[in-house]
Design a protein around this motif. Structure first.
Motif, PDB file in Angstrom:
ATOM      1  N   UNK B  93       0.849  -1.215  -0.046  1.00  0.00           N
ATOM      2  CA  UNK B  93       0.061   0.105   0.024  1.00  0.00           C
ATOM      3  C   UNK B  93       0.972   1.226   0.072  1.00  0.00           C
ATOM      4  N   UNK B  94       1.131   1.761  -1.230  1.00  0.00           N
ATOM      5  CA  UNK B  94       2.123   2.861  -1.320  1.00  0.00           C
ATOM      6  C   UNK B  94       1.164   4.232  -1.359  1.00  0.00           C
ATOM      7  N   UNK B  95       1.735   4.921  -0.421  1.00  0.00           N
ATOM      8  CA  UNK B  95       1.028   6.313  -0.187  1.00  0.00           C
ATOM      9  C   UNK B  95       1.638   7.428  -1.159  1.00  0.00           C
ATOM     10  N   UNK B  96       0.838   8.391  -1.544  1.00  0.00           N
ATOM     11  CA  UNK B  96       1.680   9.576  -2.300  1.00  0.00           C
ATOM     12  C   UNK B  96       1.092  10.705  -1.896  1.00  0.00           C
ATOM     13  N   UNK B  97       1.449  10.901  -0.483  1.00  0.00           N
ATOM     14  CA  UNK B  97       0.982  12.136   0.307  1.00  0.00           C
ATOM     15  C   UNK B  97       1.595  13.422  -0.041  1.00  0.00           C
ATOM     16  N   UNK B  98       2.378  13.427  -0.901  1.00  0.00           N
ATOM     17  CA  UNK B  98       2.835  14.736  -1.326  1.00  0.00           C
ATOM     18  C   UNK B  98       2.228  15.492  -2.512  1.00  0.00           C
ATOM     19  N   UNK B  99       1.168  14.489  -2.834  1.00  0.00           N
ATOM     20  CA  UNK B  99       0.372  14.943  -3.819  1.00  0.00           C
ATOM     21  C   UNK B  99       0.904  14.655  -5.406  1.00  0.00           C
ATOM     22  N   UNK B 100       1.620  13.560  -5.384  1.00  0.00           N
ATOM     23  CA  UNK B 100       2.036  12.859  -6.782  1.00  0.00           C
ATOM     24  C   UNK B 100       1.195  12.537  -7.686  1.00  0.00           C
ATOM     25  N   UNK B 101       1.266  12.685  -8.944  1.00  0.00           N
ATOM     26  CA  UNK B 101       0.283  12.067  -9.696  1.00  0.00           C
ATOM     27  C   UNK B 101       0.924  10.928 -10.695  1.00  0.00           C
ATOM     28  N   UNK B 102       2.181  10.451 -10.396  1.00  0.00           N
ATOM     29  CA  UNK B 102       2.868   9.415 -11.093  1.00  0.00           C
ATOM     30  C   UNK B 102       4.035   9.010 -10.111  1.00  0.00           C
ATOM     31  N   UNK B 103       4.433   7.604 -10.513  1.00  0.00           N
ATOM     32  CA  UNK B 103       5.588   7.179  -9.576  1.00  0.00           C
ATOM     33  C   UNK B 103       6.373   6.385 -10.511  1.00  0.00           C
ATOM     34  N   UNK B 104       7.597   5.881 -10.138  1.00  0.00           N
ATOM     35  CA  UNK B 104       8.367   4.661 -10.516  1.00  0.00           C
ATOM     36  C   UNK B 104       8.276   3.675  -9.494  1.00  0.00           C
ATOM     37  N   UNK B 105       7.963   2.441 -10.064  1.00  0.00           N
ATOM     38  CA  UNK B 105       8.139   1.127  -9.028  1.00  0.00           C
ATOM     39  C   UNK B 105       9.032   0.131  -9.526  1.00  0.00           C
ATOM     40  N   UNK B 106       9.457  -0.697  -8.641  1.00  0.00           N
ATOM     41  CA  UNK B 106      10.338  -2.048  -8.864  1.00  0.00           C
ATOM     42  C   UNK B 106       9.625  -3.086  -8.625  1.00  0.00           C
ATOM     43  N   UNK B 107       9.486  -4.015  -9.368  1.00  0.00           N
ATOM     44  CA  UNK B 107       8.891  -5.256  -9.127  1.00  0.00           C
ATOM     45  C   UNK B 107       9.441  -6.359  -9.644  1.00  0.00           C
ATOM     46  N   UNK B 108       9.480  -7.501  -8.992  1.00  0.00           N
ATOM     47  CA  UNK B 108      10.261  -8.436  -9.218  1.00  0.00           C
ATOM     48  C   UNK B 108       9.646  -9.049 -10.642  1.00  0.00           C
ATOM     49  N   UNK B 109      10.371  -9.989 -11.532  1.00  0.00           N
ATOM     50  CA  UNK B 109       9.855 -10.542 -12.594  1.00  0.00           C
ATOM     51  C   UNK B 109       8.584 -11.571 -12.052  1.00  0.00           C
ATOM     52  N   UNK B 110       7.607 -11.485 -13.021  1.00  0.00           N
ATOM     53  CA  UNK B 110       6.386 -12.137 -12.519  1.00  0.00           C
ATOM     54  C   UNK B 110       5.059 -11.553 -12.988  1.00  0.00           C
ATOM     55  N   UNK B 111       3.792 -12.173 -12.544  1.00  0.00           N
ATOM     56  CA  UNK B 111       2.688 -11.416 -12.499  1.00  0.00           C
ATOM     57  C   UNK B 111       2.173 -10.349 -11.378  1.00  0.00           C
ATOM     58  N   UNK B 112       1.993  -9.311 -11.384  1.00  0.00           N
ATOM     59  CA  UNK B 112       1.424  -8.395 -10.240  1.00  0.00           C
ATOM     60  C   UNK B 112       0.182  -7.629 -10.659  1.00  0.00           C
ATOM     61  N   UNK B 113      -0.463  -7.398  -9.622  1.00  0.00           N
ATOM     62  CA  UNK B 113      -1.685  -6.606  -9.626  1.00  0.00           C
ATOM     63  C   UNK B 113      -1.677  -5.222  -9.120  1.00  0.00           C
ATOM     64  N   UNK B 114      -2.041  -4.391  -9.815  1.00  0.00           N
ATOM     65  CA  UNK B 114      -2.208  -2.573  -9.352  1.00  0.00           C
ATOM     66  C   UNK B 114      -3.672  -2.403  -9.396  1.00  0.00           C
ATOM     67  N   UNK B 115      -3.732  -1.539  -8.486  1.00  0.00           N
ATOM     68  CA  UNK B 115      -5.133  -0.686  -8.090  1.00  0.00           C
ATOM     69  C   UNK B 115      -4.845   0.564  -7.600  1.00  0.00           C
ATOM     70  N   UNK B 116      -5.436   1.669  -7.982  1.00  0.00           N
ATOM     71  CA  UNK B 116      -5.470   2.752  -7.288  1.00  0.00           C
ATOM     72  C   UNK B 116      -6.726   2.943  -6.225  1.00  0.00           C
ATOM     73  N   UNK B 117      -6.431   3.549  -5.190  1.00  0.00           N
ATOM     74  CA  UNK B 117      -7.303   3.922  -4.341  1.00  0.00           C
ATOM     75  C   UNK B 117      -7.199   5.401  -3.844  1.00  0.00           C
TER      76      UNK B 117
END
Lengths: 142, 140
Positions: B93-117
């Motif tokens: 659960x990554x928070x973007x409390x500085x008001x960011x509207x994009x990010x860069x993330x690093x994920x291991x190879x494989x299948x992942x799910x992403x969802x915004x709240x």
């Protein structure tokens, strides 16, 4: 008295010359850009959502004083305004003071330019100013 | 007395049942989505950009209490958290409390799910909650 007046006049004359950007600092790696549309895109009908990209800074609504933040302004068919004044609000300078990160745009047929300029709580560009490349889009005649 | 106790318990049950979202209202037409990557995207790098799409609401940093605004939370490989509580802050659960509207993330190879709240100044989801579709991506 005369001398005092002269000095005062000189100081006033110097101050606007110094004010080449607003007072709110922006990090050197701050970047604003169009996610969409891309430069050279043809948009049938001229109605679209422009998506605003922003790196290394955050969005805050107008009036919120918070370092490292600002709000987007979309400049349509115009050059960049002066960086030491409030960005004008008119049909060529659209403010997104509610903290929006995309904007609905409707343009008549023809060639149009779009550019983003980020600005602080008081609508002044940051120091250094954070603005995008100016892109050109084409709305074909119907 | 017994009756009173039972009524209180019942009332408490009803209230907790009703608390399915936070107190900050969101407009019905608020629309949150992941602008990039697309659902099903195969990404050939383990470090990539995620762009947060939001229409008809604004972004404000955490702590800024302004109606019809909120800040983004990216949920990675996890289901939605409870809608009536602060969103947890951890690697899912990554928070973007500085008001960011994009990010860069690093994920291991494989299948992942992403969802915004989206959530309000206090990290509590709005009422009704403003949630994106959950997308699945593959990192090669």
């Amino acid at each position: 008295m005369n001398k005092f007046f002269m000095v005062a006049t000189m100081l006033v004359a110097l101050i606007p010359g110094l004010a080449i950007a607003g007072d709110s600092p922006a990090p050197d790696n701050a970047r604003v850009y169009f996610l969409w549309p891309k430069n050279g895109t043809t948009i049938k009908g001229g109605k679209f959502w422009a998506r605003f990209g922003l790196q290394n800074m955050g969005v805050a609504p107008a009036g919120v004083v918070k370092s490292g933040t600002g709000h987007h302004h979309l400049i349509i068919d115009a050059d960049l305004p002066s960086f030491d004044e409030e960005i004008p609000a008119d049909r060529n300078h659209v403010h997104y003071g509610k903290g929006y990160s995309e904007g609905r745009v409707e343009l008549p047929p023809g060639r149009h330019t779009l550019q983003l300029l980020f600005a602080d709580h008081g609508h002044f560009p940051h120091n250094p100013p954070v603005y995008s490349e100016k892109i050109t889009i084409l709305v074909p005649a119907e | 007395m017994k009756m009173l106790k039972a009524s209180i318990a019942l009332a408490a049950l009803i209230i907790s049942g009703a608390a399915v979202a936070g107190d900050s209202p969101a407009p019905k037409k608020a629309y949150l989505y992941i602008g990039w990557p697309n659902d099903g995207e195969v990404i050939r790098s383990n470090n990539f950009k995620v762009w947060f799409g939001l229409r008809n609401m604004g972004v404000a940093p955490a702590g800024v209490d302004k109606p019809l605004t909120g800040h983004h939370h990216l949920i990675v490989d996890a289901p939605l958290p409870p809608m009536d509580q602060e969103i947890p802050a951890d690697r899912n659960h990554l928070h973007f409390g500085k008001g960011q509207t994009e990010t860069r993330i690093t994920l291991e190879p494989g299948t992942h799910t992403l969802q915004l709240l989206l959530a309000d100044y206090n990290h509590v989801p709005h009422n009704p909650p403003v949630v994106s579709r959950k997308i699945t991506i593959t990192v090669k």
